[in-house]
Design an enzyme around this catalytic site. Structure first.
Site, PDB file in Angstrom:
ATOM      1  N   LYS A  12       0.858  -1.184   0.000  1.00 51.08           N
ATOM      2  CA  LYS A  12       0.000   0.000   0.000  1.00 51.08           C
ATOM      3  C   LYS A  12       0.890   1.228   0.000  1.00 51.08           C
ATOM      4  CE  LYS A  12      -4.491   0.897   0.260  1.00 51.08           C
ATOM      5  NZ  LYS A  12      -5.437   0.270  -0.703  1.00 51.08           N
ATOM      6  N   THR A  57      -3.748  -5.203   0.596  1.00 47.35           N
ATOM      7  CA  THR A  57      -3.132  -3.900   0.814  1.00 47.35           C
ATOM      8  C   THR A  57      -4.016  -3.028   1.698  1.00 47.35           C
ATOM      9  OG1 THR A  57      -4.089  -2.893  -1.184  1.00 47.35           O
ATOM     10  CG2 THR A  57      -1.992  -4.053  -1.423  1.00 47.35           C
ATOM     11  N   ASP A  58      -5.320  -3.235   1.651  1.00 42.15           N
ATOM     12  CA  ASP A  58      -6.211  -2.483   2.536  1.00 42.15           C
ATOM     13  C   ASP A  58      -5.942  -2.832   3.999  1.00 42.15           C
ATOM     14  OD1 ASP A  58      -8.623  -0.635   2.585  1.00 42.15           O
ATOM     15  OD2 ASP A  58      -9.364  -2.320   3.794  1.00 42.15           O
ATOM     16  N   PHE A 153      33.928  26.600 -11.433  1.00 38.06           N
ATOM     17  CA  PHE A 153      33.835  25.431 -12.303  1.00 38.06           C
ATOM     18  C   PHE A 153      34.647  25.693 -13.561  1.00 38.06           C
ATOM     19  CE2 PHE A 153      31.462  22.428 -15.195  1.00 38.06           C
ATOM     20  CZ  PHE A 153      31.902  21.278 -14.555  1.00 38.06           C
ATOM     21  N   ARG A 170      30.554  31.702  -9.110  1.00 36.94           N
ATOM     22  CA  ARG A 170      29.196  31.380  -9.528  1.00 36.94           C
ATOM     23  C   ARG A 170      28.327  31.101  -8.315  1.00 36.94           C
ATOM     24  NH1 ARG A 170      28.835  25.031 -11.607  1.00 36.94           N
ATOM     25  NH2 ARG A 170      29.804  24.114  -9.740  1.00 36.94           N
ATOM     26  N   GLN A 213      30.453  17.857  -7.175  1.00 37.34           N
ATOM     27  CA  GLN A 213      30.918  16.550  -6.699  1.00 37.34           C
ATOM     28  C   GLN A 213      31.806  16.704  -5.467  1.00 37.34           C
ATOM     29  OE1 GLN A 213      30.760  17.507  -9.861  1.00 37.34           O
ATOM     30  NE2 GLN A 213      30.425  15.784 -11.266  1.00 37.34           N
ATOM     31  N   ASN A 239      21.910  20.332  -9.728  1.00 39.41           N
ATOM     32  CA  ASN A 239      22.556  21.640  -9.815  1.00 39.41           C
ATOM     33  C   ASN A 239      21.531  22.651 -10.298  1.00 39.41           C
ATOM     34  OD1 ASN A 239      24.328  23.795 -10.082  1.00 39.41           O
ATOM     35  ND2 ASN A 239      25.977  22.525 -10.903  1.00 39.41           N
ATOM     36  N   HIS A 241      20.906  25.681 -11.676  1.00 38.61           N
ATOM     37  CA  HIS A 241      21.749  26.641 -12.386  1.00 38.61           C
ATOM     38  C   HIS A 241      21.202  28.069 -12.282  1.00 38.61           C
ATOM     39  CE1 HIS A 241      23.942  23.297 -14.075  1.00 38.61           C
ATOM     40  NE2 HIS A 241      22.840  22.787 -14.577  1.00 38.61           N
TER      41      HIS A 241
END
Length: 286
Positions: A12, A57-58, A153, A170, A213, A239, A241
């Protein structure tokens, strides 16, 4: 052609549960989404439709609500363990249980008044099997963080399709999804959560980043150093940007002050950091 049944499980998904714990006029709220998955002797139901080994599932949903009333939710890891162990112990046909929980925070504005926390979502994934083995993975997601500088970078591969310009200044922004594996199933989950979260934020803020990283590794390493009860951290960090807007058509300069925040496409950085002596993960990450 010969075929056979492969790996399978059923359960569930996303049972929504809100529990109000009353301590006189002061109330406490637990707001969670619980997903259960069971596996075991399920060949007959797949091949012939025989449901004799199937716990509906109930019923799994009802068990979540009943256990909340009977035991309370408390720490989501402990609640997930209680559910997983119950499903395996109570049904001979169930050999393995996986319980995943997300917790949504509420901030108090009065004795019984709350405002939804706009921050991260707390998570856990618990496994338990018929041999008594348990694994606990805690985590968080949607922890949105940003450094407005202190990120570079450059020095990357350049080929005929590369248009990205190198930069030494940046914005670095991401929405952290982190999971950490406990060495055993008896940790102080609340204390560990607070400490890991603090380490992730401190490392993000304190790392002069040459790549996302590098920042990811620093965050995982910081958490493992500070929290001996965890043995492995896995992170996924998109990322987010931010591109400086070219304002020259309007006769204006732009010294890294005005940015376009792009939501897609985005770089997705994923990785894990673990202790050299970390115990085998088993089924923890399944």
């Amino acid at each position: 052609m010969t075929v056979k049944l492969g790996a399978n499980r059923y359960g569930k998904a996303e049972t929504r549960l809100v529990q109000v714990v009353r301590q006189g006029p002061v109330h406490h709220v637990k707001d969670v989404s619980v997903s259960t998955s069971l596996s075991g002797d399920m060949e007959a139901v797949h091949l012939t439709g025989d449901n004799a080994t199937v716990l509906p599932t109930d019923t799994q949903k009802n068990t979540v609500y009943a256990f909340a009333r009977r035991h309370g939710v408390g720490q989501i890891e402990a609640f997930a363990l209680r559910l997983a162990r119950h499903f395996v112990a109570s049904q001979r046909s169930i050999h393995h249980a996986r319980v995943e929980i997300e917790e949504y925070g509420w901030n108090r504005t009065g004795p019984h008044s709350f405002v939804r926390d706009g921050g991260e979502v707390r998570t856990c994934v618990v496994h338990h099997d018929e041999d008594g083995r348990s694994t606990v993975v805690s985590g968080l997601k949607d922890l949105v963080v940003m450094n407005s500088t202190g990120s570079e970078f450059h020095g990357y591969i350049v080929d005929e399709y590369t248009t990205l310009e190198p930069t030494t200044d940046r914005i670095l922004a991401t929405a952290v999804a982190a999971q950490w594996r406990h060495s055993d199933a008896g940790s102080d989950y609340a204390t560990a959560y607070a400490e890991v979260r603090r380490c992730l934020l401190d490392a993000f803020a304190g790392t002069h980043s040459l790549s996302l990283q590098q920042t990811l590794y620093a965050m995982g390493e910081r958490a493992l150093t500070a929290c001996p009860e965890i043995c492995e951290v896995r992170l996924a960090m998109p990322n987010k940007h931010h591109y400086p807007v070219d304002l020259s058509p309007f006769g204006l300069d732009n010294d890294n002050e005005v940015f376009f925040a792009a939501d897609r496409p985005y770089g997705l950085i994923e990785g894990g950091v673990l202790r050299e002596d970390a115990p085998d993960a088993g089924f923890a990450w399944e």
